[in-house]
Scaffold this active site. Sequence first.
Site, short mmCIF file in Angstrom:
data_model
loop_
_atom_site.label_atom_id
_atom_site.label_comp_id
_atom_site.label_asym_id
_atom_site.label_seq_id
_atom_site.Cartn_x
_atom_site.Cartn_y
_atom_site.Cartn_z
N TYR A 95 -11.24 4.54 -11.66
CA TYR A 95 -11.09 5.40 -10.46
C TYR A 95 -10.84 6.87 -10.77
CZ TYR A 95 -8.84 0.84 -9.20
OH TYR A 95 -8.47 -0.47 -9.05
N GLY B 140 0.78 -1.23 0.00
CA GLY B 140 0.00 0.00 0.00
C GLY B 140 0.81 1.28 0.00
N TYR C 46 -0.58 -2.04 -12.29
CA TYR C 46 -2.03 -2.09 -12.51
C TYR C 46 -2.44 -1.53 -13.88
CZ TYR C 46 -1.75 -3.08 -7.54
OH TYR C 46 -1.41 -3.63 -6.33
N CYS D 274 -14.88 2.51 -27.86
CA CYS D 274 -16.22 3.07 -28.06
C CYS D 274 -16.92 3.30 -26.73
CB CYS D 274 -17.01 2.15 -28.96
SG CYS D 274 -16.26 2.08 -30.59
N GLU D 275 -16.36 4.20 -25.94
CA GLU D 275 -16.91 4.61 -24.64
C GLU D 275 -16.52 6.06 -24.45
OE1 GLU D 275 -18.42 2.75 -22.16
OE2 GLU D 275 -18.28 0.86 -23.29
N ARG E 79 -7.41 2.37 -15.48
CA ARG E 79 -7.46 3.03 -14.17
C ARG E 79 -8.21 4.35 -14.19
NH1 ARG E 79 -3.45 4.62 -11.53
NH2 ARG E 79 -4.30 4.22 -9.47
N PRO F 87 4.96 -4.96 -0.91
CA PRO F 87 4.77 -3.87 -1.85
C PRO F 87 4.48 -4.36 -3.27
CG PRO F 87 7.10 -4.21 -1.44
CD PRO F 87 6.37 -5.13 -0.50
N GLY F 88 3.53 -3.74 -3.95
CA GLY F 88 3.25 -4.06 -5.34
C GLY F 88 3.52 -2.82 -6.19
C1 LIG Z 1 -2.83 -5.46 -3.52
C2 LIG Z 1 -2.17 -6.08 -2.37
C3 LIG Z 1 -0.87 -5.73 -2.02
C4 LIG Z 1 -0.08 -4.66 -2.75
O1 LIG Z 1 -0.64 -3.40 -2.67
P1 LIG Z 1 0.12 -2.15 -3.33
O2 LIG Z 1 -0.79 -1.00 -3.05
O3 LIG Z 1 0.24 -2.43 -4.78
O4 LIG Z 1 1.44 -2.05 -2.65
C5 LIG Z 1 -0.27 -6.39 -0.96
N1 LIG Z 1 -0.93 -7.33 -0.26
C6 LIG Z 1 -2.20 -7.70 -0.57
C7 LIG Z 1 -2.86 -8.76 0.20
C8 LIG Z 1 -2.86 -7.08 -1.62
O5 LIG Z 1 -4.11 -7.44 -1.91
#
Ligand SMILES: *Cc1c(COP(=O)(O)O)cnc(C)c1O
Length: 433
Positions: A336, A250, A392, A363-364, A332, A293-294
């Site tokens: 959002y 997150g 994402y 077409c949106e 995205r 982290p993602g």
């Molecule tokens: C999506 C997710 C993450 C990564 O979130 P980021 O906002 O991309 O860092 C980590 N753990 C879980 C369980 C998630 O669903």
Amino acid sequence: MGFVMETLSVNKEGNLALGGVDLTEVAACFGTPAYVMDENYIRENCRVYINALNKFYDGNGLALYASKALSCKYIYRIMKEEGMGVDVVSGGELYTALAADFPAEKIYFHGNNKTDDELEFAIEKNVGRIVVDNLPELDRISAIAEKQGKNVKVLFRIKPGIDAHTHSFVQTGQIDSKFGVALETGEAEQIVKYASELKNVTPVGVHCHIGSQIFELAPFTLAAEKMMNFIGDLKDKYRIEISELNLGGGYGIKYTDEDDPIAYDKYIEAVSKVVRSVAEKRGVKLPFVIMEPGRSIVASAGLTLYTVGAVKEIPDIRTYISVDGGMGDNPRYILYQSKYQAASVTNPLGKDTKKVTIAGKCCESGDLLAEGAELPPMHAGDLLAVLATGAYNYSMASNYNRIPRPPVVMIKDGETRLAVKRESYEDLIINDL
Ligand SMILES: *Cc1c(COP(=O)(O)O)cnc(C)c1O
């Protein structure tokens, strides 16, 4: 105004370059639209987390890349080489990771509604951990493990009562979420106790993930404190020892000049302090700490290259600049209303900028990539880059309007290589009977 991507620069030809490679050359070689990523930057981000866990927590932890941000074989190979773990949220992500020879024991399997097929697959392949979402799922895991003659190490997805998004967070008793079990109601305690009595399941850890694109330390330290106290309660009440604490992901990134992210090692420094202090107070062993982290690993490493087509000036209303991609490769905005910075590839520092709307080709009417983007005059045939699309975007892309998905091009040490090739029209009909 600077660019939101640190490794984006303007070269001596006056063109945008990523990781030192001229983006006009990338477009000439791979076509548009294309996702273009700086591999060295992805690797540096991994090292920030790993080094911080070493520095502030004696290396007693693991950084997992949350692979839903960008899942393809190439990225799992990078993660393997960097010594990261990964989290997967579906059988498809798990399959991709294994196809890239990612070590199963460093895979964590998440999801609020895992199917029996997915669980059987994960247990058969000996994934390191399954993160249990709910009681019926725990029963299913236990039954499948018994059938396969295995013992499965599990964590539990806990709702700690903190809900954080972007610039604010709230603390509530029971948060309205489809994920996990609540602390406040005793549901969390019950599921761990129940699991501790099962033969084919070993409860080793607790997990929480409080939100995404967060710019504050407080929600994370608060979550760490609550989770550590929960570990203390489990020990005091049931003599259950929990050895792993997974605090999710997150961590916020810079999409526009309005975003002001905190250095990622600061989170680990702050959380480590809280974990140590509560552990001492409650007399529990220091847990193995996991971060997931993602977005913060891949988002700022990537951009999307487009070619401009139609330009429509609607007097006194707005100017639409249409590009050869859109919601198919970046949903995205339509999902959002996410904000992005955009730049002209051949005139990145152009004066005489105007606020324009960047539109896709689907077409949106809602198929936009940015509103109020500051760009110099753009004409048909010009190259445009939408920045910080590394997370994402490819992973959320669709074939809406039967538009093939763009390739993912990696830049490393001044060289380009394909990580994912462009889909062809034949690919689009491959499953049509
Ligand atoms: C999506 C997710 C993450 C990564 O979130 P980021 O906002 O991309 O860092 C980590 N753990 C879980 C369980 C998630 O669903």
